[in-house]
Design a protein around this motif. Sequence first.
Motif, PDB file in Angstrom:
ATOM      1  N   ARG A  28     -14.265  -2.119   3.079  1.00  0.00           N
ATOM      2  CA  ARG A  28     -13.954  -3.546   2.945  1.00  0.00           C
ATOM      3  C   ARG A  28     -12.512  -3.678   2.468  1.00  0.00           C
ATOM      4  O   ARG A  28     -11.933  -2.728   1.924  1.00  0.00           O
ATOM      5  CB  ARG A  28     -14.893  -4.214   1.942  1.00  0.00           C
ATOM      6  N   ARG A  29     -11.929  -4.853   2.689  1.00  0.00           N
ATOM      7  CA  ARG A  29     -10.561  -5.125   2.234  1.00  0.00           C
ATOM      8  C   ARG A  29     -10.615  -5.922   0.948  1.00  0.00           C
ATOM      9  O   ARG A  29     -11.441  -6.814   0.795  1.00  0.00           O
ATOM     10  CB  ARG A  29      -9.787  -5.909   3.297  1.00  0.00           C
ATOM     11  N   LEU A  30      -9.686  -5.624   0.055  1.00  0.00           N
ATOM     12  CA  LEU A  30      -9.588  -6.322  -1.224  1.00  0.00           C
ATOM     13  C   LEU A  30      -8.129  -6.685  -1.466  1.00  0.00           C
ATOM     14  O   LEU A  30      -7.240  -6.267  -0.731  1.00  0.00           O
ATOM     15  CB  LEU A  30     -10.057  -5.408  -2.365  1.00  0.00           C
ATOM     16  N   ARG A  35      -4.537  -5.808   1.234  1.00  0.00           N
ATOM     17  CA  ARG A  35      -3.898  -4.520   1.436  1.00  0.00           C
ATOM     18  C   ARG A  35      -4.513  -3.384   0.595  1.00  0.00           C
ATOM     19  O   ARG A  35      -3.870  -2.368   0.353  1.00  0.00           O
ATOM     20  CB  ARG A  35      -2.399  -4.638   1.158  1.00  0.00           C
ATOM     21  N   VAL A  36      -5.736  -3.614   0.147  1.00  0.00           N
ATOM     22  CA  VAL A  36      -6.499  -2.534  -0.478  1.00  0.00           C
ATOM     23  C   VAL A  36      -7.746  -2.329   0.357  1.00  0.00           C
ATOM     24  O   VAL A  36      -8.426  -3.296   0.726  1.00  0.00           O
ATOM     25  CB  VAL A  36      -6.868  -2.872  -1.934  1.00  0.00           C
ATOM     26  N   VAL A  37      -8.017  -1.076   0.723  1.00  0.00           N
ATOM     27  CA  VAL A  37      -9.242  -0.756   1.444  1.00  0.00           C
ATOM     28  C   VAL A  37     -10.112   0.076   0.506  1.00  0.00           C
ATOM     29  O   VAL A  37      -9.649   1.063  -0.078  1.00  0.00           O
ATOM     30  CB  VAL A  37      -8.943   0.010   2.734  1.00  0.00           C
ATOM     31  N   ALA A  38     -11.340  -0.374   0.317  1.00  0.00           N
ATOM     32  CA  ALA A  38     -12.242   0.295  -0.619  1.00  0.00           C
ATOM     33  C   ALA A  38     -13.614   0.447   0.020  1.00  0.00           C
ATOM     34  O   ALA A  38     -13.899  -0.148   1.062  1.00  0.00           O
ATOM     35  CB  ALA A  38     -12.354  -0.511  -1.911  1.00  0.00           C
ATOM     36  N   ARG A  39     -14.440   1.264  -0.617  1.00  0.00           N
ATOM     37  CA  ARG A  39     -15.780   1.455  -0.087  1.00  0.00           C
ATOM     38  C   ARG A  39     -16.580   0.167  -0.200  1.00  0.00           C
ATOM     39  O   ARG A  39     -16.544  -0.521  -1.227  1.00  0.00           O
ATOM     40  CB  ARG A  39     -16.475   2.586  -0.841  1.00  0.00           C
ATOM     41  N   ALA A  75      -4.443   1.973  -1.473  1.00  0.00           N
ATOM     42  CA  ALA A  75      -3.459   0.891  -1.425  1.00  0.00           C
ATOM     43  C   ALA A  75      -2.592   1.107  -0.189  1.00  0.00           C
ATOM     44  O   ALA A  75      -2.087   2.206   0.031  1.00  0.00           O
ATOM     45  CB  ALA A  75      -2.599   0.904  -2.686  1.00  0.00           C
ATOM     46  N   VAL A  76      -2.424   0.057   0.608  1.00  0.00           N
ATOM     47  CA  VAL A  76      -1.848   0.187   1.946  1.00  0.00           C
ATOM     48  C   VAL A  76      -0.473  -0.470   2.007  1.00  0.00           C
ATOM     49  O   VAL A  76      -0.344  -1.682   1.758  1.00  0.00           O
ATOM     50  CB  VAL A  76      -2.782  -0.466   2.985  1.00  0.00           C
ATOM     51  N   GLY A  77       0.541   0.286   2.348  1.00  0.00           N
ATOM     52  CA  GLY A  77       1.875  -0.271   2.527  1.00  0.00           C
ATOM     53  C   GLY A  77       2.154  -0.651   3.968  1.00  0.00           C
ATOM     54  O   GLY A  77       1.318  -0.462   4.857  1.00  0.00           O
ATOM     55  N   ASN A  78       3.343  -1.181   4.209  1.00  0.00           N
ATOM     56  CA  ASN A  78       3.775  -1.394   5.588  1.00  0.00           C
ATOM     57  C   ASN A  78       4.036  -0.039   6.248  1.00  0.00           C
ATOM     58  O   ASN A  78       3.912   0.999   5.609  1.00  0.00           O
ATOM     59  CB  ASN A  78       5.048  -2.256   5.611  1.00  0.00           C
ATOM     60  N   VAL A  79       4.364  -0.045   7.534  1.00  0.00           N
ATOM     61  CA  VAL A  79       4.598   1.217   8.223  1.00  0.00           C
ATOM     62  C   VAL A  79       5.708   1.993   7.510  1.00  0.00           C
ATOM     63  O   VAL A  79       6.806   1.484   7.315  1.00  0.00           O
ATOM     64  CB  VAL A  79       4.966   0.981   9.707  1.00  0.00           C
ATOM     65  N   SER A  86       0.912  -3.890  -7.447  1.00  0.00           N
ATOM     66  CA  SER A  86      -0.304  -4.693  -7.655  1.00  0.00           C
ATOM     67  C   SER A  86      -1.463  -4.161  -6.808  1.00  0.00           C
ATOM     68  O   SER A  86      -2.623  -4.211  -7.226  1.00  0.00           O
ATOM     69  CB  SER A  86      -0.028  -6.170  -7.325  1.00  0.00           C
ATOM     70  N   ASP A  87      -1.151  -3.642  -5.624  1.00  0.00           N
ATOM     71  CA  ASP A  87      -2.221  -3.090  -4.784  1.00  0.00           C
ATOM     72  C   ASP A  87      -2.692  -1.732  -5.308  1.00  0.00           C
ATOM     73  O   ASP A  87      -3.880  -1.398  -5.193  1.00  0.00           O
ATOM     74  CB  ASP A  87      -1.764  -3.009  -3.321  1.00  0.00           C
TER      75      ASP A  87
END
Lengths: 332, 332
Positions: A28-30, A35-39, A75-79, A86-87
């Motif tokens: 799921r995204r948070l 920009r956070v992907v978690a279980r 925590a997901v950044g841009n390319v 914060s993420d």
Amino acid sequence: MKKILNRPADYVDETLDGLVAAHSDQLRRLGEDGRVVARSRGAIPGKVGIVTGGGSGHLPVFLGYVGEGLLDACAVGNVFAGPRVSDCQEAMRAADGGAGVLQLYGNYGGDRMNFEMAREMLELEGMQVASVRVADDVASAPVAERQKRRGVAGMVFAFKVAGAMAAAGGSLAEVTKVAEKAALACRSIGVALTPCVIPESGKASFEIAADEVEFGMGIHGEPGIWRGKLKTADALTDEMLERLLPECNLGHGDRVAVLVNSLGATPHEELYIMYRRIAQTLADKGITPVLPLVGRYATSMEMAGASLTLMPVDAELEALLAAPANCPFWKV
Amino acid sequence: MKKILNRPADYVDETLDGLVAAHSDQLRRLGEDGRVVARSRGAIPGKVGIVTGGGSGHLPVFLGYVGEGLLDACAVGNVFAGPRVSDCQEAMRAADGGAGVLQLYGNYGGDRMNFEMAREMLELEGMQVASVRVADDVASAPVAERQKRRGVAGMVFAFKVAGAMAAAGGSLAEVTKVAEKAALACRSIGVALTPCVIPESGKASFEIAADEVEFGMGIHGEPGIWRGKLKTADALTDEMLERLLPECNLGHGDRVAVLVNSLGATPHEELYIMYRRIAQTLADKGITPVLPLVGRYATSMEMAGASLTLMPVDAELEALLAAPANCPFWKV
């Protein structure tokens, strides 16, 4: 730029939309910007949480390894750009089951700065935090300056080992210890044949002639050790092994985990041609490859090229590698 | 030609060497030239055997789907060239556990001729044989001439469904019936952005301008429906769905298996951007995607592009898709 995309500015978020739609049972995204992907199931009470993070464009790295027996949040950044502080914090909160959180990520300056800031802030809130950085790219600095090396595909082994220890109920100290053990043991080197194109700029990550290879190039196009005419698969593989084996301290009867990784466009066929040579060379030295991984584990979008990671294993590391795991890209 | 290989003439055999070395617990090579890949454990007494075969250059198709709950053996041709009759026979013998053998392969003239010759010869020896050809590429012929259509990624669904029925103890008639059901239900279409290079000739499979896409192109570079300027991901995906949905007879409340497949170089990021649009469109129509697959399942080496396969499922097909399976490239 020849890619299947919509607005380049939406590349990362639309990728995340699709990924979470396809794997909603697992992910799921948070975060306010998603920009956070978690279980999907949330933090597991009493389990050590493991978080990572980094730039996009490397699938399955990083967020693809969020799953059972692996990571808890990313925590997901841009390319090719680090995630926001914060993420990083949000990912740590999502991973926190009350037993502490391990930050496990690649050794890049921006990622390090942001994870360290996030750590400081959450420690003030009382979270127990540990950090391990993977610095496995032997081409990026000499062994005497190991702390300067970049993190590449070796982090997949570190994710697996730490994730298995956390799933088995290990304490934060125990999970951190095996993550460090894997991070210290793994060594990688890559060769690049073509660049990839950064969606937002529309520019290639580097330029290279039609008959050339860059030996030791980083996954963002960082300069390697030499550039010259493309050699045969065996010659390239031998040179990769010659760069890795002296640091691996492997002898007759030893066992080593092997990852032959496509940087993106290079097909399975070519990876197996390389693996054939690796298996022959190891057999000649009396070294046994265990649980070999051959495929796309850490990419640079559509870059052509491959990396080789070796991780000498003892019984503990081998058992942790073989333990069950399940994420959208990998099932053990 | 920018590939990691040795002598182009050794491309296929060296790939097989590496593949069998990496997965020796699952796979072995057979036949006088080693061009049959079969399960290491041998034929399973009393289980229906399933064989496939086809040209190389499409990993994981074809031989990558030999494994538990999937196929028993595969006859391997040169790049984009059908397997020999003798290898088809050898694969059938390797798969034969005494309960009959299903030939399950893509609808190409050469493959068909060779599998039919192999069937005739083995039937003379008393083997019980059935044949199902997958012909899912809607771009290759109109629906009225379905028997002329080529087989592409839809065969992955057919392999999975037939393999699960055979693993569950189904008879040759039952395995053949579900393979036919899957083959009849699935529909695919692909778009190509770049060619791949055939190792032995050193030539690109086709030529295309730097800003163009070919809509409906086959996996060997067979001409598609139109060629023109590259469109957005959403526009391409919508047009793919518009080609597939009218033949799928899906309505509100129905369920459909979805496979978004990279033809090689196209990265996961782009596939998920496409899947996002597919999931939105299906949701708008009240159709539920089940067990979506997003990744590299049927490739043309390093070709850039993607294909979309839809297979409307009933409870039987859905259960067979979800049944356990384990091959080097896929674990369910």
